[in-house]
Design a protein around this motif. Structure first.
Motif, PDB file in Angstrom:
ATOM      1  N   UNK A   2       0.842  -1.196   0.000  1.00 41.46           N
ATOM      2  CA  UNK A   2       0.000   0.000   0.000  1.00 41.46           C
ATOM      3  C   UNK A   2       0.874   1.241   0.000  1.00 41.46           C
ATOM      4  N   UNK A   3       1.963   1.205   0.771  1.00 45.89           N
ATOM      5  CA  UNK A   3       2.846   2.360   0.867  1.00 45.89           C
ATOM      6  C   UNK A   3       3.486   2.731  -0.442  1.00 45.89           C
ATOM      7  N   UNK A   4       3.939   1.745  -1.181  1.00 44.30           N
ATOM      8  CA  UNK A   4       4.562   2.010  -2.484  1.00 44.30           C
ATOM      9  C   UNK A   4       3.557   2.618  -3.455  1.00 44.30           C
ATOM     10  N   UNK A   5       2.346   2.086  -3.470  1.00 42.18           N
ATOM     11  CA  UNK A   5       1.304   2.628  -4.353  1.00 42.18           C
ATOM     12  C   UNK A   5       0.892   4.032  -3.921  1.00 42.18           C
ATOM     13  N   UNK A   6       0.851   4.237  -2.611  1.00 43.63           N
ATOM     14  CA  UNK A   6       0.523   5.561  -2.091  1.00 43.63           C
ATOM     15  C   UNK A   6       1.556   6.579  -2.554  1.00 43.63           C
ATOM     16  N   UNK A   7       2.826   6.227  -2.430  1.00 46.19           N
ATOM     17  CA  UNK A   7       3.901   7.122  -2.871  1.00 46.19           C
ATOM     18  C   UNK A   7       3.813   7.410  -4.363  1.00 46.19           C
ATOM     19  N   UNK A   8       3.590   6.354  -5.165  1.00 43.89           N
ATOM     20  CA  UNK A   8       3.492   6.530  -6.612  1.00 43.89           C
ATOM     21  C   UNK A   8       2.362   7.487  -6.977  1.00 43.89           C
ATOM     22  N   UNK A   9       1.209   7.276  -6.392  1.00 43.38           N
ATOM     23  CA  UNK A   9       0.052   8.113  -6.713  1.00 43.38           C
ATOM     24  C   UNK A   9       0.269   9.543  -6.229  1.00 43.38           C
ATOM     25  N   UNK A  10       0.809   9.693  -5.032  1.00 47.56           N
ATOM     26  CA  UNK A  10       1.064  11.024  -4.482  1.00 47.56           C
ATOM     27  C   UNK A  10       2.036  11.801  -5.375  1.00 47.56           C
ATOM     28  N   UNK A  11       3.099  11.144  -5.814  1.00 47.87           N
ATOM     29  CA  UNK A  11       4.080  11.805  -6.673  1.00 47.87           C
ATOM     30  C   UNK A  11       3.495  12.129  -8.043  1.00 47.87           C
ATOM     31  N   UNK A  12       2.696  11.228  -8.587  1.00 47.46           N
ATOM     32  CA  UNK A  12       2.091  11.484  -9.899  1.00 47.46           C
ATOM     33  C   UNK A  12       1.098  12.632  -9.845  1.00 47.46           C
ATOM     34  N   UNK A  14       1.577  15.139  -7.859  1.00 45.76           N
ATOM     35  CA  UNK A  14       2.374  16.318  -7.557  1.00 45.76           C
ATOM     36  C   UNK A  14       2.089  16.930  -6.196  1.00 45.76           C
ATOM     37  N   UNK A  15       1.807  16.102  -5.229  1.00 44.75           N
ATOM     38  CA  UNK A  15       1.492  16.588  -3.883  1.00 44.75           C
ATOM     39  C   UNK A  15       2.551  16.077  -2.912  1.00 44.75           C
ATOM     40  N   UNK A  16       2.968  16.913  -1.985  1.00 41.14           N
ATOM     41  CA  UNK A  16       3.972  16.536  -1.000  1.00 41.14           C
ATOM     42  C   UNK A  16       3.366  15.727   0.139  1.00 41.14           C
ATOM     43  N   UNK A  17       4.232  15.046   0.876  1.00 41.43           N
ATOM     44  CA  UNK A  17       3.770  14.231   2.005  1.00 41.43           C
ATOM     45  C   UNK A  17       3.039  15.059   3.050  1.00 41.43           C
ATOM     46  N   UNK A  18       3.639  16.190   3.400  1.00 41.87           N
ATOM     47  CA  UNK A  18       3.041  17.036   4.440  1.00 41.87           C
ATOM     48  C   UNK A  18       1.691  17.578   4.008  1.00 41.87           C
ATOM     49  N   UNK A  19       1.594  17.980   2.755  1.00 43.60           N
ATOM     50  CA  UNK A  19       0.317  18.504   2.260  1.00 43.60           C
ATOM     51  C   UNK A  19      -0.742  17.406   2.253  1.00 43.60           C
ATOM     52  N   UNK A  20      -0.367  16.210   1.819  1.00 50.54           N
ATOM     53  CA  UNK A  20      -1.299  15.081   1.841  1.00 50.54           C
ATOM     54  C   UNK A  20      -1.734  14.779   3.268  1.00 50.54           C
ATOM     55  N   UNK A 120       8.205  24.762   2.917  1.00 51.27           N
ATOM     56  CA  UNK A 120       7.497  23.591   2.464  1.00 51.27           C
ATOM     57  C   UNK A 120       6.532  24.006   1.394  1.00 51.27           C
ATOM     58  N   UNK A 121       5.954  23.220   0.627  1.00 50.90           N
ATOM     59  CA  UNK A 121       5.721  21.799   0.723  1.00 50.90           C
ATOM     60  C   UNK A 121       6.698  20.967  -0.072  1.00 50.90           C
ATOM     61  N   UNK A 122       7.868  21.478  -0.338  1.00 43.49           N
ATOM     62  CA  UNK A 122       8.835  20.733  -1.128  1.00 43.49           C
ATOM     63  C   UNK A 122       9.461  19.590  -0.367  1.00 43.49           C
ATOM     64  N   UNK A 123      10.298  18.828  -1.037  1.00 40.14           N
ATOM     65  CA  UNK A 123      10.986  17.718  -0.381  1.00 40.14           C
ATOM     66  C   UNK A 123      11.834  18.215   0.777  1.00 40.14           C
ATOM     67  N   UNK A 124      12.166  17.327   1.689  1.00 40.78           N
ATOM     68  CA  UNK A 124      12.943  17.706   2.870  1.00 40.78           C
ATOM     69  C   UNK A 124      14.243  18.370   2.447  1.00 40.78           C
ATOM     70  N   UNK A 125      14.484  19.527   3.003  1.00 41.85           N
ATOM     71  CA  UNK A 125      15.717  20.239   2.728  1.00 41.85           C
ATOM     72  C   UNK A 125      15.692  21.062   1.449  1.00 41.85           C
ATOM     73  N   UNK A 126      14.663  20.965   0.667  1.00 43.83           N
ATOM     74  CA  UNK A 126      14.603  21.705  -0.583  1.00 43.83           C
ATOM     75  C   UNK A 126      14.023  23.096  -0.347  1.00 43.83           C
ATOM     76  N   UNK A 127      14.549  24.059  -1.061  1.00 43.36           N
ATOM     77  CA  UNK A 127      13.999  25.401  -1.039  1.00 43.36           C
ATOM     78  C   UNK A 127      12.980  25.470  -2.153  1.00 43.36           C
ATOM     79  N   UNK A 128      11.780  25.896  -1.820  1.00 41.24           N
ATOM     80  CA  UNK A 128      10.746  26.042  -2.837  1.00 41.24           C
ATOM     81  C   UNK A 128      10.282  27.480  -2.870  1.00 41.24           C
ATOM     82  N   UNK A 129       9.885  27.916  -4.042  1.00 42.50           N
ATOM     83  CA  UNK A 129       9.483  29.302  -4.270  1.00 42.50           C
ATOM     84  C   UNK A 129       8.084  29.297  -4.846  1.00 42.50           C
TER      85      UNK A 129
END
Length: 148
Positions: A2-12, A14-20, A120-129
């Motif tokens: 379930x986790x792998x599918x969740x990650x795939x769908x979330x990335x497709x 375009x939503x971050x973990x925290x936002x989800x 946020x909501x970018x990946x950990x450590x990433x600067x987003x604008x």
């Protein structure tokens, strides 16, 4: 699984973990642990995440649940209409590409405070604008008269 599918769908989508996590009403570490397979998700948590993903992607809830819980595919995601999804934040690399300037120029503008990044909501450590911030920067600093 379930986790792998969740990650795939979330990335497709375009939503971050925290936002989800925020949309589903669960904690960020819960989503992370579920995606990494460190924790099995309860039916309630998986249902909340599926509902949030369905809303973000404008998908049928039953299709999202079927994708997360079985090996079926989500027909409405093949191909996913990425341009119809609202992009709100860009990484430094993406911002430089959009503006047609070197990456160092964007990094320097962030360092000097000319561009105000978001944590946020970018990946950990990433600067987003945000797009609004990038548009403001472009208007004020890139379209300036040559005599400036």
């Amino acid at each position: 699984m379930v986790g792998e599918r969740l990650r795939q769908l979330r990335e497709r989508l375009g939503i971050g973990r925290e936002e989800l996590a925020r949309l589903a009403g669960v904690s960020g570490p819960t989503v992370w642990r579920l995606e990494k397979g460190e924790r099995g998700g309860s039916v309630e948590v998986v249902a909340r995440l599926a509902k949030a993903l369905a809303q973000v992607g404008n998908l049928e809830l039953r299709e999202v649940l079927a994708f997360l819980l079985t090996s079926s595919s989500v027909p409405s995601l093949d191909p996913i209409p990425t341009r119809s999804l609202p992009v709100r934040y860009l990484t430094v690399r993406e911002a430089a590409k959009v503006l047609g300037v070197p990456i160092w120029e964007i990094r320097e503008a962030v360092r000097k405070g000319v561009i105000r990044p978001r944590p946020r909501p970018g990946p950990r450590g990433a600067t987003v604008i945000s797009l609004e911030e990038l548009e403001r920067y472009a208007r004020e600093h890139l379209e300036a008269p040559a005599g400036r």
